[in-house]
Design a protein around this motif. Structure first.
Motif, PDB file in Angstrom:
ATOM      1  N   TYR B 147       0.796  -1.304  -0.070  1.00 35.02           N
ATOM      2  CA  TYR B 147      -0.020   0.064  -0.066  1.00 35.02           C
ATOM      3  C   TYR B 147       0.685   1.002   0.063  1.00 35.02           C
ATOM      4  CZ  TYR B 147      -3.734   3.223   1.001  1.00 35.02           C
ATOM      5  OH  TYR B 147      -4.510   4.261   1.286  1.00 35.02           O
ATOM      6  N   ASN B 148       2.057   1.234   0.417  1.00 28.46           N
ATOM      7  CA  ASN B 148       3.243   2.155   0.265  1.00 28.46           C
ATOM      8  C   ASN B 148       2.376   3.622   1.205  1.00 28.46           C
ATOM      9  OD1 ASN B 148       5.453   3.544  -0.077  1.00 28.46           O
ATOM     10  ND2 ASN B 148       5.198   3.631  -2.058  1.00 28.46           N
ATOM     11  N   PHE B 149       2.366   3.268   2.464  1.00 27.88           N
ATOM     12  CA  PHE B 149       1.695   4.152   3.390  1.00 27.88           C
ATOM     13  C   PHE B 149       2.516   5.502   3.368  1.00 27.88           C
ATOM     14  CE2 PHE B 149       0.803   6.196   7.332  1.00 27.88           C
ATOM     15  CZ  PHE B 149      -0.673   6.362   7.505  1.00 27.88           C
ATOM     16  N   ASP B 150       3.831   5.343   3.313  1.00 32.32           N
ATOM     17  CA  ASP B 150       4.688   6.392   3.496  1.00 32.32           C
ATOM     18  C   ASP B 150       4.977   7.319   2.517  1.00 32.32           C
ATOM     19  OD1 ASP B 150       5.224   5.902   6.096  1.00 32.32           O
ATOM     20  OD2 ASP B 150       6.706   4.419   5.711  1.00 32.32           O
ATOM     21  N   ASP B 151       4.359   6.900   1.188  1.00 31.84           N
ATOM     22  CA  ASP B 151       4.370   7.381   0.093  1.00 31.84           C
ATOM     23  C   ASP B 151       3.356   8.742  -0.039  1.00 31.84           C
ATOM     24  OD1 ASP B 151       4.929   7.914  -2.801  1.00 31.84           O
ATOM     25  OD2 ASP B 151       3.160   6.777  -3.425  1.00 31.84           O
ATOM     26  N   PHE B 152       2.534   8.908   0.928  1.00 29.42           N
ATOM     27  CA  PHE B 152       1.509  10.053   1.166  1.00 29.42           C
ATOM     28  C   PHE B 152       2.441  11.249   1.893  1.00 29.42           C
ATOM     29  CE2 PHE B 152      -1.697   6.713   1.142  1.00 29.42           C
ATOM     30  CZ  PHE B 152      -2.781   7.346   0.235  1.00 29.42           C
ATOM     31  N   TYR B 153       2.160  12.512   1.202  1.00 25.96           N
ATOM     32  CA  TYR B 153       2.927  13.605   1.703  1.00 25.96           C
ATOM     33  C   TYR B 153       2.138  13.749   3.486  1.00 25.96           C
ATOM     34  CZ  TYR B 153       3.605  15.719  -2.958  1.00 25.96           C
ATOM     35  OH  TYR B 153       3.822  16.026  -4.108  1.00 25.96           O
ATOM     36  N   PRO B 171      -6.636  10.841   1.791  1.00 28.81           N
ATOM     37  CA  PRO B 171      -6.666  11.855   0.630  1.00 28.81           C
ATOM     38  C   PRO B 171      -6.526  11.350  -0.737  1.00 28.81           C
ATOM     39  CG  PRO B 171      -4.870  12.053   2.022  1.00 28.81           C
ATOM     40  CD  PRO B 171      -5.524  11.060   2.628  1.00 28.81           C
ATOM     41  N   PHE B 172      -7.592  11.817  -1.484  1.00 24.09           N
ATOM     42  CA  PHE B 172      -7.158  11.237  -2.676  1.00 24.09           C
ATOM     43  C   PHE B 172      -7.227  12.361  -3.707  1.00 24.09           C
ATOM     44  CE2 PHE B 172     -11.434  12.729  -4.748  1.00 24.09           C
ATOM     45  CZ  PHE B 172     -12.183  12.472  -3.496  1.00 24.09           C
ATOM     46  N   SER B 173      -7.311  13.577  -3.391  1.00 28.54           N
ATOM     47  CA  SER B 173      -7.222  14.760  -4.110  1.00 28.54           C
ATOM     48  C   SER B 173      -6.891  16.054  -3.366  1.00 28.54           C
ATOM     49  CB  SER B 173      -8.588  15.112  -4.717  1.00 28.54           C
ATOM     50  OG  SER B 173      -8.425  16.473  -5.348  1.00 28.54           O
ATOM     51  N   PHE B 174      -5.854  16.655  -3.748  1.00 33.24           N
ATOM     52  CA  PHE B 174      -5.474  18.130  -3.024  1.00 33.24           C
ATOM     53  C   PHE B 174      -5.346  19.073  -4.052  1.00 33.24           C
ATOM     54  CE2 PHE B 174      -0.764  19.068  -3.251  1.00 33.24           C
ATOM     55  CZ  PHE B 174      -0.337  17.949  -4.415  1.00 33.24           C
ATOM     56  N   GLY B 175      -5.408  20.512  -3.352  1.00 32.44           N
ATOM     57  CA  GLY B 175      -5.742  21.534  -4.288  1.00 32.44           C
ATOM     58  C   GLY B 175      -4.337  22.383  -4.370  1.00 32.44           C
ATOM     59  N   ALA B 176      -3.268  22.086  -4.591  1.00 34.25           N
ATOM     60  CA  ALA B 176      -2.226  22.852  -4.843  1.00 34.25           C
ATOM     61  C   ALA B 176      -2.339  23.630  -5.940  1.00 34.25           C
ATOM     62  CB  ALA B 176      -0.802  22.292  -4.983  1.00 34.25           C
ATOM     63  N   ARG B 177      -2.222  24.889  -5.854  1.00 34.63           N
ATOM     64  CA  ARG B 177      -2.759  25.878  -7.096  1.00 34.63           C
ATOM     65  C   ARG B 177      -1.647  26.726  -7.516  1.00 34.63           C
ATOM     66  NH1 ARG B 177      -7.293  25.146  -4.155  1.00 34.63           N
ATOM     67  NH2 ARG B 177      -9.237  25.125  -5.290  1.00 34.63           N
ATOM     68  N   ALA B 178      -1.735  26.980  -8.812  1.00 37.22           N
ATOM     69  CA  ALA B 178      -0.744  27.934  -9.632  1.00 37.22           C
ATOM     70  C   ALA B 178      -1.444  29.078 -10.214  1.00 37.22           C
ATOM     71  CB  ALA B 178      -0.276  27.063 -10.859  1.00 37.22           C
ATOM     72  N   ILE B 179      -0.711  29.948 -10.561  1.00 41.06           N
ATOM     73  CA  ILE B 179      -1.470  31.178 -11.409  1.00 41.06           C
ATOM     74  C   ILE B 179      -1.270  30.906 -12.918  1.00 41.06           C
ATOM     75  CG2 ILE B 179      -1.125  33.693 -11.815  1.00 41.06           C
ATOM     76  CD1 ILE B 179      -1.788  32.889  -8.810  1.00 41.06           C
ATOM     77  N   PHE B 180      -2.594  30.838 -13.405  1.00 39.67           N
ATOM     78  CA  PHE B 180      -2.720  30.818 -14.804  1.00 39.67           C
ATOM     79  C   PHE B 180      -2.755  32.232 -15.172  1.00 39.67           C
ATOM     80  CE2 PHE B 180      -4.807  26.559 -15.533  1.00 39.67           C
ATOM     81  CZ  PHE B 180      -4.276  25.852 -14.469  1.00 39.67           C
ATOM     82  N   TYR B 181      -2.035  32.584 -16.418  1.00 37.12           N
ATOM     83  CA  TYR B 181      -2.058  33.932 -16.982  1.00 37.12           C
ATOM     84  C   TYR B 181      -2.286  33.843 -18.412  1.00 37.12           C
ATOM     85  CZ  TYR B 181       2.825  33.157 -18.604  1.00 37.12           C
ATOM     86  OH  TYR B 181       3.874  32.765 -19.182  1.00 37.12           O
ATOM     87  N   ASN B 182      -3.094  34.918 -18.864  1.00 36.10           N
ATOM     88  CA  ASN B 182      -3.427  35.085 -20.304  1.00 36.10           C
ATOM     89  C   ASN B 182      -2.301  35.684 -20.934  1.00 36.10           C
ATOM     90  OD1 ASN B 182      -4.629  36.043 -22.695  1.00 36.10           O
ATOM     91  ND2 ASN B 182      -6.514  36.010 -21.773  1.00 36.10           N
ATOM     92  N   LYS B 183      -1.459  34.957 -21.832  1.00 32.02           N
ATOM     93  CA  LYS B 183      -0.190  35.511 -22.301  1.00 32.02           C
ATOM     94  C   LYS B 183      -0.660  36.568 -23.425  1.00 32.02           C
ATOM     95  CE  LYS B 183       3.104  31.889 -22.338  1.00 32.02           C
ATOM     96  NZ  LYS B 183       3.732  30.604 -22.893  1.00 32.02           N
ATOM     97  N   THR B 184      -1.855  36.324 -24.092  1.00 32.07           N
ATOM     98  CA  THR B 184      -2.182  37.092 -25.297  1.00 32.07           C
ATOM     99  C   THR B 184      -2.562  38.506 -24.553  1.00 32.07           C
ATOM    100  OG1 THR B 184      -3.191  35.408 -26.355  1.00 32.07           O
ATOM    101  CG2 THR B 184      -3.679  37.389 -26.900  1.00 32.07           C
ATOM    102  N   MET B 185      -3.229  38.478 -23.551  1.00 27.50           N
ATOM    103  CA  MET B 185      -3.649  39.959 -22.688  1.00 27.50           C
ATOM    104  C   MET B 185      -2.611  40.613 -22.421  1.00 27.50           C
ATOM    105  SD  MET B 185      -6.515  40.307 -19.617  1.00 27.50           S
ATOM    106  CE  MET B 185      -7.694  39.126 -20.421  1.00 27.50           C
ATOM    107  N   PHE B 186      -1.475  39.779 -21.781  1.00 30.36           N
ATOM    108  CA  PHE B 186      -0.232  40.606 -21.379  1.00 30.36           C
ATOM    109  C   PHE B 186       0.365  41.204 -22.514  1.00 30.36           C
ATOM    110  CE2 PHE B 186       0.647  40.182 -16.928  1.00 30.36           C
ATOM    111  CZ  PHE B 186      -0.337  39.217 -16.469  1.00 30.36           C
TER     112      PHE B 186
END
Lengths: 305, 459
Positions: B147-153, B171-186
Motif C-alpha cells: 500500500y506504501n503508506f509512507d508515499d503520502f505527503y 486523501p485522494f485529491s489536494f488543491g495545490a494551485r498555480a497562477i494561470f495567466y493569459n499571455k495574449t492579454m499581457f
C-alpha cells in the motif's frame, strides 16, 4: 313495526355501512400519505423543538423551553425576524398593487394580450433556483447586465448584492417579478366574473373608470383579494430559494430570512432541535397572521358566498 | 351469511388496497442518481444501509456516496470491479451534488441510512470524524507494505488525526494551485509576463497586484486577477489561505484553537486584497463570476485540473502557468491546500469491508490511474509522467513541475484543522469578509469583528 319496515331499515344501514367502508378505502391512500408526509413531521418538529437533537450526535435529551429562550436572546435570530418582516411589508403591498394593475390591463381581450399574459406568467413556472441565479448574474457588480448598461451611459453602478441596504429590497424585487403571474391570473378570473351590468349602470350614472374600479371591481373581487393576501403573506414569510440563490443571506446576515435561518441552523450547524424551535415560532406566526386576516375579512369581504 | 360474506369481501378489498399502496410506497426504483455495478442484483437497496447489511442475492452490496457525474460513477465501477470480484460483493454509487453533499450525509447518518463509504472534503471532515462516524483506517493501511503508506505527503496523511494518531480518511485529491495567466492579454497590454518575473526572481504578490491593476486600466472590460473561485466560495476561509502564510500571517493557528488574522501581517494582507478590489482595481469584485477560460481574466489562481478545462475549452488565446508568487516570507510561506478523502462509515454493518474498499481504491495503482482527474498527494503520483506530461495542449512538463510539484516541495503544504462546528466558523468568516467588502467595517474593524464571531467555534 312491521317486518317489512325492519328489513328496509336493515338494508339502508347495510348500504350506509358499505358506502362508508368504500369511502374510507378510497381516501385511505391520501390520508395515510398526509399523516406520514405532513402531520408526522409537524408533530416531530414540535417534539424536536424541546430537545437538543443534533444530527451529528447519537444522543438526544429533552431540554424543555431552552431552545426558545436561546432563540430570543440570539441577535441573529432577532434581526432575521425584523428582516422577514421588512421583506413581507415590502412585498405584499407592491405585489397587490402591481398584480391588480396588471390584471386590470390584461383582463380585456386585445391584440397581443396572450403574449403579455404569457410573459408575465412565465416566471411562475421557472425554477426558483434558476430564477435566483439568473438575477444574481444580472446584479453582478462589474459584469452584470444592469451595471454594464449603466457603464455604457457613463454611470458606475453600485455593488447591488454587496450592499447592506439593498439586499432585502433586491430579494423582494426578484420574488415580486417571479410571483406576479399567479396572482394576476387569480385577479383576472375574479374580474371577469363581475357582471357587466354593474359597469353599464355605473357609466349611466356618470362614474369614471377609477370610480368603477374602486366602487365596483374591488368590492366584487374582495374574496380573491383576501385569498391572494393570505397566500402572499404565507409565501413571503416562507421565502427561501430566491434568498439562497441570490444573496445566500449576505452581505453578512443582512438578508437572512426565517426559513434561511432555519436552514442554516439545521443543515449547516446540524442543530435540529434549535432549528425546530425556530420552525415552531414561524409556524405560530403564520397561524396567528392567518387567523387575524380571517377575522378581519368580515370587515371588508362583502361579496362572498 | 350473505351479509357476512359481503362484509368480509369489503374488508378484504380494503386490506388489499392498503397492502398494494404500502407496497407501492416501499418499492425501489432507480432515480438515475446512482449506478449499480454490472454484477449488482437489481433488488439492492437504493440508499444503502448502514445498520443492516444490504444483500443482493448472496452478495453484500456496499454503497458509496460521492459527488460528480455518471461518467465518474461508471469509471469507479470499473476501478472497483476487481475488488467486487475478490470480495464477492457489489457496489452501488450514489451521486450527490457537492452543494448538498455534506447536509445529506449528515441527515443520512442521523437517520441511520448513511452509505458504507463516503467522500469528505474542505475541513468539513472534522465534524464527521469528531462525531465518531468515520472508521480509523490506520491499521488496515499500514499492515500492507504494497500500500506504501509512507508515499503520502506527511501533511496529507496526518490531516485527519485529531489527537489519537488515527487516519480517518485517505486523501485522494489536494488543491495545490498555480497562477494561470493569459499571455495574449499581457502582450496586448504591453506588459512583462509573470514567467519573466519568475525568471528575474521578482515574482511577488505586490507585482501580481500591480500587473492586475494595469491590465484592468488598459481595458476596463477585462479583469486583471481572480485570486479565488469567485461565485463558489466567495469569501470563505480558503480564499486568502495562500497569500496569508506568504506574509507570515494566517487565519487560524495550527490546531485551530486561536484566531490569528488580527496580527499586523494579517491586517496588511487583507488590506492588500481590499485595495486590489476597491482602491487600485484589478481584482474581480466579490460575487462577480468570471472564468479564466473566457479570456476576460488576466491571471487566476486555479488548480491542476483546470488545465484540462483550458485544453478542452479550445481557447483562442495563449496561456501559461507559473507558481504562486512569494510574499515577504519567501520560500517559508507554506501553500494552502484542502483535501478530499475516502472514508469508511464506522457505524456500517459492513464496516470492515468498507475499510478494505477504501484501502483498495486508494492504493498506489488506483490513485495513479485516477491522477488525471484527482491530483493525489502521493510522491509517486506527483512525480509520475501522467502528472507531468498530461498530453497535447498542456503547458510544458517543466512548467507543470515548477508550478505544482517543486513549489509544494519548496514551500510545504498546510491545511486548516477543522473544528466540530466548522460550517459555523466558515460562515462567520465569510459573513465578516462580506461586511468589509460592503463597506460596513474598515479592514481592522472587520478583522476584530471576525475574531469575536469565530472564537466560539474554535477547537
Amino acid at each position: 313495526m312491521t317486518n317489512e319496515v325492519k328489513t328496509k331499515r336493515r338494508k339502508t344501514r347495510s348500504l350506509e355501512y358499505s358506502d362508508s367502508v368504500w369511502g374510507y378505502a378510497f381516501i385511505m391512500p391520501m390520508l395515510i400519505g398526509f399523516l406520514i408526509i405532513t402531520v408526522l413531521p409537524v408533530i416531530m418538529t414540535f417534539v424536536y423543538s424541546m430537545t437538543d437533537k443534533n444530527m451529528m450526535s447519537r444522543t438526544t435529551n429533552f431540554i424543555g423551553m431552552e431552545n426558545f429562550i436561546k432563540l430570543f436572546s440570539d441577535k441573529t435570530f432577532r434581526s432575521t425576524m425584523w428582516q422577514t418582516l421588512e421583506f413581507t411589508v415590502l412585498l405584499i403591498p407592491s405585489n397587490m398593487i402591481l398584480t391588480l394593475g396588471l390584471a386590470s390591463l390584461l383582463k380585456d381581450k386585445f391584440k397581443g394580450c396572450g403574449f403579455f399574459r404569457t410573459a408575465v406568467f412565465t416566471p411562475v413556472v421557472t425554477s426558483v433556483v434558476v430564477w435566483g441565479v439568473l438575477w444574481k448574474y444580472i446584479f453582478q457588480t462589474d459584469n452584470g447586465l444592469i451595471n454594464s448598461v449603466l457603464k455604457m451611459m457613463g454611470i458606475t453602478g453600485p455593488q447591488w448584492l454587496m450592499n447592506l441596504k439593498m439586499a432585502i429590497p433586491i430579494s423582494v424585487f426578484v420574488t415580486l417579478i417571479k410571483g406576479l403571474g399567479m396572482n394576476m391570473v387569480i385577479f383576472i378570473g375574479a374580474m371577469l366574473d363581475v357582471p357587466e351590468d354593474y359597469y353599464e349602470a355605473a357609466e349611466l350614472d356618470g362614474a369614471n373608470k377609477f370610480q368603477q374600479f374602486f366602487k365596483i371591481t374591488l368590492p366584487n373581487i374582495a374574496p380573491s383579494i383576501f385569498l391572494v393576501l393570505i397566500l402572499t403573506t404565507i409565501g413571503s414569510l416562507k421565502v427561501f430559494g430566491q434568498v439562497k440563490a441570490l444573496t445566500n443571506g449576505g452581505p453578512g446576515t443582512s438578508s437572512y430570512v426565517m426559513v434561511f435561518y432555519i436552514y442554516q441552523m439545521a443543515f449547516q450547524s446540524y442543530k435540529f432541535g434549535y432549528a425546530s424551535a425556530a420552525s415552531v415560532i414561524l409556524f405560530l406566526i403564520i397561524v396567528a397572521l392567518t387567523i387575524l386576516q380571517w377575522k378581519m375579512r368580515k370587515r371588508w369581504v362583502f361579496h362572498e358566498d | 351469511m350473505k351479509k357476512q360474506t359481503k362484509k368480509m369481501i369489503d374488508l378484504l378489498l380494503v386490506f388489499a388496497m392498503l397492502v398494494t399502496m404500502l407496497a407501492g410506497c416501499g418499492g425501489k426504483s432507480g432515480d438515475g442518481s446512482g449506478t449499480d455495478s454490472a454484477a449488482s442484483a437489481q433488488s439492492g437497496s437504493e440508499a444503502g444501509g448502514d445498520t443492516q447489511a444490504d444483500v443482493s442475492g448472496d452478495k453484500v452490496q456496499l454503497t458509496i456516496a460521492m459527488w460528480g457525474d455518471e461518467a465518474r460513477a461508471e469509471a469507479y465501477q470499473k476501478t472497483l470491479a476487481p475488488f467486487c470480484e475478490a470480495n464477492n460483493c457489489t457496489v452501488k454509487i450514489e451521486l450527490v451534488p457537492i452543494g448538498d453533499f455534506f447536509d445529506k450525509l449528515a441527515s443520512q447518518l442521523g437517520a441511520g441510512t448513511a452509505p458504507d463509504v463516503f467522500w469528505l472534503a474542505d475541513a468539513k471532515e472534522a465534524t464527521f470524524i469528531q462525531g465518531g462516524w468515520c472508521a480509523n483506517l490506520k491499521d488496515a493501511l499500514t499492515a500492507d507494505a504494497s500500500y506504501n503508506f509512507d508515499d503520502f505527503y506527511t501533511d496529507a496523511i496526518t490531516s485527519t488525526d485529531y489527537g489519537d494518531g488515527g487516519v480517518y480518511g485517505v486523501p485522494f485529491s489536494f488543491g495545490a494551485r498555480a497562477i494561470f495567466y493569459n499571455k495574449t492579454m499581457f502582450e496586448n497590454a504591453g506588459l512583462k509576463t509573470p514567467d519573466e518575473y519568475v525568471a528575474e526572481g521578482n515574482w511577488t504578490y505586490e507585482t501580481m497586484f500591480d500587473l492586475a491593476s494595469k491590465i484592468s486600466a488598459a481595458d476596463s472590460t477585462k479583469v486583471g486577477l481572480k485570486l479565488w473561485c469567485v461565485g463558489q466560495a466567495t469569501n470563505g476561509v480558503q480564499n486568502f489561505a495562500d497569500i496569508l502564510p506568504a506574509y507570515g500571517a494566517n487565519l487560524l493557528n495550527e490546531d485551530s484553537t486561536e484566531f490569528i488574522l488580527d496580527s499586523p501581517e494579517g491586517i496588511k494582507v487583507t488590506q492588500m486584497v481590499y485595495d486590489s478590489m476597491y482602491t487600485n482595481g484589478g481584482h474581480a469584485k466579490p460575487g462577480d463570476d468570471v472564468a479564466f477560460v473566457s479570456g476576460n481574466v488576466g491571471m487566476a489562481r486555479e488548480c491542476y485540473s483546470y488545465m484540462k478545462s483550458m485544453v478542452e475549452g479550445n481557447v483562442d488565446f495563449e496561456w501559461g502557468i507559473v507558481p504562486q508568487p512569494y510574499g515577504s516570507k519567501g520560500a517559508d510561506g507554506k501553500q494552502y491546500t484542502g483535501y478530499a478523502y475516502w472514508c469508511a462509515n464506522e457505524t456500517s454493518a459492513n464496516r470492515d469491508l468498507a475499510v478494505e474498499l477504501v484501502k483498495f481504491v486508494t492504493n498506489p495503482e488506483n490513485q495513479l490511474a485516477w491522477c488525471s482527474t484527482f491530483m493525489c498527494p502521493r510522491t509517486s503520483v506527483m512525480e509520475s509522467a501522467e502528472i507531468l506530461n498530461p498530453g497535447e495542449g498542456y503547458p510544458a512538463a517543466e512548467d507543470i513541475k515548477a508550478s505544482f510539484v517543486d513549489c509544494v516541495a519548496e514551500r510545504g503544504l498546510f491545511s486548516y484543522r477543522g473544528t466540530s462546528e466548522w460550517n459555523l466558523l466558515s460562515n462567520a468568516v465569510e459573513q465578516t469578509y462580506e461586511m468589509i467588502w460592503a463597506g460596513a467595517y474598515s479592514v481592522e474593524e472587520g478583522v476584530a469583528e471576525m475574531k469575536a464571531a469565530v472564537e466560539p467555534y474554535l477547537n
